[in-house]
Design a protein around this motif. Sequence first.
Motif, mmCIF file in Angstrom:
data_model
loop_
_atom_site.group_PDB
_atom_site.id
_atom_site.type_symbol
_atom_site.label_atom_id
_atom_site.label_comp_id
_atom_site.label_asym_id
_atom_site.label_seq_id
_atom_site.Cartn_x
_atom_site.Cartn_y
_atom_site.Cartn_z
ATOM 1 N N ALA A 98 0.864 -1.266 -0.003
ATOM 2 C CA ALA A 98 0.275 0.210 -0.333
ATOM 3 C C ALA A 98 0.933 1.614 0.159
ATOM 4 O O ALA A 98 1.987 1.374 0.726
ATOM 5 C CB ALA A 98 -0.992 -0.350 1.277
ATOM 6 N N LEU A 99 0.543 2.469 -0.603
ATOM 7 C CA LEU A 99 1.363 3.466 -0.667
ATOM 8 C C LEU A 99 0.425 4.194 -0.181
ATOM 9 O O LEU A 99 1.049 5.214 0.871
ATOM 10 C CB LEU A 99 1.316 4.200 -1.932
ATOM 11 N N VAL A 100 -1.037 4.505 0.362
ATOM 12 C CA VAL A 100 -1.441 4.553 1.485
ATOM 13 C C VAL A 100 -1.942 4.055 2.246
ATOM 14 O O VAL A 100 -3.396 3.388 1.579
ATOM 15 C CB VAL A 100 -3.187 5.967 0.706
ATOM 16 N N ARG A 101 -2.044 4.104 3.928
ATOM 17 C CA ARG A 101 -2.629 3.411 4.670
ATOM 18 C C ARG A 101 -3.292 4.741 6.002
ATOM 19 O O ARG A 101 -2.807 5.151 6.738
ATOM 20 C CB ARG A 101 -1.679 2.242 5.296
ATOM 21 N N ASP A 116 3.648 6.019 2.232
ATOM 22 C CA ASP A 116 4.889 5.197 2.000
ATOM 23 C C ASP A 116 5.576 4.551 3.202
ATOM 24 O O ASP A 116 6.871 4.424 3.558
ATOM 25 C CB ASP A 116 5.556 6.040 1.056
ATOM 26 N N GLY A 117 4.486 4.216 4.128
ATOM 27 C CA GLY A 117 5.165 3.850 5.445
ATOM 28 C C GLY A 117 5.457 4.592 6.171
ATOM 29 O O GLY A 117 6.300 4.115 7.522
ATOM 30 N N ARG A 118 5.500 5.923 6.181
ATOM 31 C CA ARG A 118 5.366 6.989 7.162
ATOM 32 C C ARG A 118 4.416 7.693 7.943
ATOM 33 O O ARG A 118 3.235 7.969 6.843
ATOM 34 C CB ARG A 118 6.720 8.258 6.277
ATOM 35 N N ASP A 119 4.307 7.245 8.864
ATOM 36 C CA ASP A 119 3.139 7.925 9.416
ATOM 37 C C ASP A 119 3.052 9.488 9.871
ATOM 38 O O ASP A 119 3.848 10.158 10.423
ATOM 39 C CB ASP A 119 3.563 7.646 11.320
ATOM 40 N N LEU A 120 2.097 9.862 9.285
ATOM 41 C CA LEU A 120 2.225 11.407 8.877
ATOM 42 C C LEU A 120 1.799 12.748 9.955
ATOM 43 O O LEU A 120 2.806 13.711 9.867
ATOM 44 C CB LEU A 120 1.311 11.871 7.661
ATOM 45 N N GLY A 149 8.422 15.971 11.419
ATOM 46 C CA GLY A 149 7.943 17.513 12.307
ATOM 47 C C GLY A 149 7.804 18.148 10.338
ATOM 48 O O GLY A 149 7.642 17.856 8.893
ATOM 49 N N ARG A 150 8.178 19.407 10.682
ATOM 50 C CA ARG A 150 7.040 20.819 9.534
ATOM 51 C C ARG A 150 8.242 20.709 8.631
ATOM 52 O O ARG A 150 7.980 20.255 7.699
ATOM 53 C CB ARG A 150 7.341 21.849 9.997
ATOM 54 N N ALA A 151 9.835 20.732 8.469
ATOM 55 C CA ALA A 151 10.094 20.034 7.140
ATOM 56 C C ALA A 151 10.188 19.097 6.931
ATOM 57 O O ALA A 151 9.688 18.724 5.057
ATOM 58 C CB ALA A 151 11.608 20.485 7.443
ATOM 59 N N GLU A 152 9.675 17.709 7.483
ATOM 60 C CA GLU A 152 9.759 16.738 6.879
ATOM 61 C C GLU A 152 8.402 16.405 5.819
ATOM 62 O O GLU A 152 7.949 15.751 4.970
ATOM 63 C CB GLU A 152 9.572 15.661 7.409
ATOM 64 N N LEU A 153 7.592 17.191 6.430
ATOM 65 C CA LEU A 153 5.680 17.305 6.224
ATOM 66 C C LEU A 153 5.822 17.830 4.445
ATOM 67 O O LEU A 153 5.261 17.303 3.931
ATOM 68 C CB LEU A 153 4.856 16.824 7.229
ATOM 69 N N ARG A 154 6.405 19.643 4.973
ATOM 70 C CA ARG A 154 6.407 19.751 3.758
ATOM 71 C C ARG A 154 7.270 19.492 2.787
ATOM 72 O O ARG A 154 6.590 19.318 1.144
ATOM 73 C CB ARG A 154 7.486 21.538 4.027
ATOM 74 N N ALA A 155 8.414 18.665 2.572
ATOM 75 C CA ALA A 155 8.131 18.306 1.850
ATOM 76 C C ALA A 155 8.162 17.004 1.057
ATOM 77 O O ALA A 155 8.135 15.983 0.604
ATOM 78 C CB ALA A 155 10.103 16.970 2.525
#
Length: 345
Positions: free
Chosen positions: A24-27, A97-101, A105-111
């Motif tokens: 899954a890309l989105v879960r 993609d396996g990452r819990d949103l 952090g702010r910079a990671e989420l923006r990317a």
Amino acid sequence: MSPASAPDPASPIGNTAAIASGAALVRVEHLSKEFPAGSTGIIGGKKLSIKAVAGVNLEIAPGETIGLVGESGSGKSTLGRLILKLLEPTEGAVYFDGRDLSTLGRAELRALRRQMQLVFQDPYSSLNPRMRVRSIVGEGIEIHKLARGAEKERRIAELLAMVGMSADAMDRLPHEFSGGQRQRIGIARALAVNPRFLVLDEPVSALDVSIQAQIINLLQDLQEKLKLTYLFIAHDLRVVEHISNRVAIMYLGKLVEIASRDEIYLNPRHPYTRALLSAIPTIDTAHRPERIKLPGEMPSPMNPPAGCAFHPRCPYAKDVCSSVEPKLETGRGGHAVACHVFPAP
């Protein structure tokens, strides 16, 4: 509406086998959203809330299109915005993609936002009337520093060509275009940052029927060319049939049925799904299904009924339906249904 080319149900792109393999890309897990709605009294009254989304679980495989269907007010658009983290959930989690949103952090989420984009329902209000197309499409390129100068201009022209617009559109304002052209510009804007996943929030409902088919075909061509994944939100089951690999039916904030496109249209289980399908207009009088007329309206999300939320309108409801909430259980071929009377096959 002219038929768009339907996806191949046997294709490995986005089928239930891909989900079963953990690809899954989105879960989405146990996702819920409540909005405050005041209280019952001036002082010390009970706080009220609108339960827009309630305990949704969903997986979307890479390259798949899931059609999300339901009446207005069922929570479809809210779910789409929760997945994109444009709204904060009350409960639950979204993984991309396996990452819990929720852990980013702010910079990671923006990317990460580069990989997830939204195409809006209304092509008239979604474009800034004072911005020229060059700025509308190029804004995301600038924000994410993907290109500058002549390279940015080339990229904008390329995006416009990709959605069937000429480069001379760059210097024009939104009011100079038709609704279908505006929606093409909105799609180009969403594609400007090279996303992998698009939430398409009723992208053709505001367009003429002849234009709807053109936009649906465009979205399918772009998906194949760019390897995109779609959550296609709609209330028109004719449109959903043409573009979706799987279909999820939503009622009062909950998913009540999920299955492959063919299973939903040929073997619907939930009474709500059957009622929606029976309302599709057809000129084939020999195979026209009997119209299922649902009494009343959808209950208020401020005070949903006990048990199955659909039971006050369901022609097949039993005593258990008014007291016990059915679970969304998966049967043969990944066909999931939340119903006491017509369980998963």
